[in-house]
Design a protein around this motif. Sequence first.
Motif, PDB file in Angstrom:
ATOM      1  N   ILE A 220      -4.514   0.236   5.132  1.00 43.11           N
ATOM      2  CA  ILE A 220      -4.995   0.335   3.752  1.00 43.11           C
ATOM      3  C   ILE A 220      -6.059   1.421   3.581  1.00 43.11           C
ATOM      4  O   ILE A 220      -5.968   2.232   2.643  1.00 43.11           O
ATOM      5  CB  ILE A 220      -5.510  -1.032   3.259  1.00 43.11           C
TER       6      ILE A 220
ATOM      7  N   GLU B 274      -6.548  -4.257  -9.310  1.00 35.65           N
ATOM      8  CA  GLU B 274      -6.325  -4.498  -7.882  1.00 35.65           C
ATOM      9  C   GLU B 274      -4.817  -4.524  -7.650  1.00 35.65           C
ATOM     10  O   GLU B 274      -4.109  -5.350  -8.241  1.00 35.65           O
ATOM     11  CB  GLU B 274      -6.942  -5.829  -7.457  1.00 35.65           C
TER      12      GLU B 274
ATOM     13  N   ASP C 149      -1.732  -5.012  -5.021  1.00 37.05           N
ATOM     14  CA  ASP C 149      -1.263  -5.510  -3.726  1.00 37.05           C
ATOM     15  C   ASP C 149      -0.047  -4.681  -3.337  1.00 37.05           C
ATOM     16  O   ASP C 149       1.059  -4.912  -3.831  1.00 37.05           O
ATOM     17  CB  ASP C 149      -0.912  -6.994  -3.833  1.00 37.05           C
TER      18      ASP C 149
ATOM     19  N   SER D 292       1.689  -4.597  -0.771  1.00 33.18           N
ATOM     20  CA  SER D 292       2.755  -5.327  -0.081  1.00 33.18           C
ATOM     21  C   SER D 292       3.677  -6.035  -1.063  1.00 33.18           C
ATOM     22  O   SER D 292       4.765  -6.477  -0.682  1.00 33.18           O
ATOM     23  CB  SER D 292       2.150  -6.342   0.894  1.00 33.18           C
ATOM     24  N   ALA D 293       3.272  -6.136  -2.327  1.00 35.00           N
ATOM     25  CA  ALA D 293       4.090  -6.798  -3.346  1.00 35.00           C
ATOM     26  C   ALA D 293       4.987  -5.814  -4.088  1.00 35.00           C
ATOM     27  O   ALA D 293       5.772  -6.231  -4.950  1.00 35.00           O
ATOM     28  CB  ALA D 293       3.191  -7.521  -4.341  1.00 35.00           C
TER      29      ALA D 293
ATOM     30  N   ILE E 173       2.516  -6.851  -9.274  1.00 32.82           N
ATOM     31  CA  ILE E 173       2.003  -6.157  -8.087  1.00 32.82           C
ATOM     32  C   ILE E 173       0.481  -6.138  -8.045  1.00 32.82           C
ATOM     33  O   ILE E 173      -0.096  -5.574  -7.115  1.00 32.82           O
ATOM     34  CB  ILE E 173       2.527  -4.709  -8.018  1.00 32.82           C
ATOM     35  N   GLY E 174      -0.165  -6.729  -9.036  1.00 32.85           N
ATOM     36  CA  GLY E 174      -1.619  -6.687  -9.034  1.00 32.85           C
ATOM     37  C   GLY E 174      -2.207  -7.468 -10.184  1.00 32.85           C
ATOM     38  O   GLY E 174      -1.499  -8.146 -10.939  1.00 32.85           O
TER      39      GLY E 174
ATOM     40  N   ILE F  34      -6.441  -0.768  -3.765  1.00 34.03           N
ATOM     41  CA  ILE F  34      -5.231  -1.329  -3.174  1.00 34.03           C
ATOM     42  C   ILE F  34      -5.635  -2.331  -2.111  1.00 34.03           C
ATOM     43  O   ILE F  34      -6.734  -2.259  -1.532  1.00 34.03           O
ATOM     44  CB  ILE F  34      -4.321  -0.243  -2.569  1.00 34.03           C
ATOM     45  N   ASN F  35      -4.746  -3.285  -1.847  1.00 33.99           N
ATOM     46  CA  ASN F  35      -5.022  -4.261  -0.806  1.00 33.99           C
ATOM     47  C   ASN F  35      -3.717  -4.747  -0.196  1.00 33.99           C
ATOM     48  O   ASN F  35      -2.640  -4.620  -0.785  1.00 33.99           O
ATOM     49  CB  ASN F  35      -5.832  -5.447  -1.358  1.00 33.99           C
ATOM     50  N   ALA F  36      -3.833  -5.316   0.989  1.00 33.51           N
ATOM     51  CA  ALA F  36      -2.720  -5.966   1.679  1.00 33.51           C
ATOM     52  C   ALA F  36      -3.284  -6.713   2.869  1.00 33.51           C
ATOM     53  O   ALA F  36      -4.189  -6.201   3.560  1.00 33.51           O
ATOM     54  CB  ALA F  36      -1.663  -4.961   2.131  1.00 33.51           C
ATOM     55  N   ASP F  37      -2.795  -7.920   3.084  1.00 38.98           N
ATOM     56  CA  ASP F  37      -3.182  -8.711   4.254  1.00 38.98           C
ATOM     57  C   ASP F  37      -4.693  -8.860   4.386  1.00 38.98           C
ATOM     58  O   ASP F  37      -5.261  -8.791   5.493  1.00 38.98           O
ATOM     59  CB  ASP F  37      -2.614  -8.104   5.539  1.00 38.98           C
TER      60      ASP F  37
ATOM     61  N   ARG G 233      -8.888  -4.348   1.817  1.00 37.36           N
ATOM     62  CA  ARG G 233      -8.980  -3.717   0.498  1.00 37.36           C
ATOM     63  C   ARG G 233      -9.674  -2.365   0.616  1.00 37.36           C
ATOM     64  O   ARG G 233     -10.607  -2.192   1.416  1.00 37.36           O
ATOM     65  CB  ARG G 233      -9.778  -4.616  -0.452  1.00 37.36           C
TER      66      ARG G 233
END
Length: 324
Positions: A6, A234, A236, A238-239, A286-287, A297-300, A303
């Motif tokens: 990220i 925000e 995500d 990964s989405a 997605i956010g 952005i973020n994932a797992d 951020r």
Amino acid sequence: MTAIDIPALASRLAASNGIAAKADIGTVATSLGLAGQPVAVGDDCAALPDGDGYLLFAIEGFINEFVAADPWFAGWCGVMVNISDVAAMGGRAIAVVDAVWANGEAGAAPVLEGMRAAARTFGIPIVGGHTNIRTDRSQLSVAILGRASSLLTSFDAKPGDLLIAAIDHRGRYREPFNNWEAATDAPPARLRGDLEILPEIAEAGLAFAAKDISQGGIPGTAIMLAECSGVGIEIDVSAIPLPAGVTLDRWLATFPSFGYLVSVPPDNVAAVLQKFSARGIVAAAIGVVTAGSEVAINADGVRAVIRDYARTPLLQLARREEAA
């Protein structure tokens, strides 16, 4: 699935040319003294109050290298992307005009053929324009007029909304550019029906804010939407659904032929997703829209901020608030 780095991804996005180029909008708007005037600047179209609705007025210009490398598709895009801008605001296109520069009739021919093909496919007439075929280089701009009864704008995303990305995956890249085109070989009736989705969402009151995904890709478009609305977003990553064989990095930099971000109140998300899925358009939440000025952005659980527009403005535009 490989873990997404990220911080590295955010750094690449923050430095991307697609996002940096959007700063030119604010520079020019400031020079023209456009900020804060009654007709909001910074949206996909200028929305001009007209009777019980709005006239929508917009223009697109194209990079010289693109026109030179793929003139037929540039002509097609001149019509298509303008229609998309009108749809992004909950409207329906009425007519387009063009300005074409080329070296002789032969130089202009593929651009004009592309425009004519798109106008025929989408059922939108070309009603005039400006022509110069006595120049040494090809250039193209196309303007459009549309109409909406209810608006989707860049200025009405609210904290608590969910951010939906809706993109037609039934396409391919038009190499060597990051242009994902899903229109030139699609049935015209399907394309015209797909363009009804956004006006239907607006007229049903399911959402009030949306933006056409443009050259800045999903993140650049999200920054513009956030700054105009005075909110944070925000994402995500990964989405985000990806077409087969396409990497996340490239998809985030992609300019799709049919692609929108829609800011939707939570209670209406299912209905909005259903409208897209019913027509074969891939759509997903997605956010989330937040208070603040950061687009991240973020994932797992990791951020990273792409841009804090309070610290580093991009467009420097805001809708004028009417006096109480």
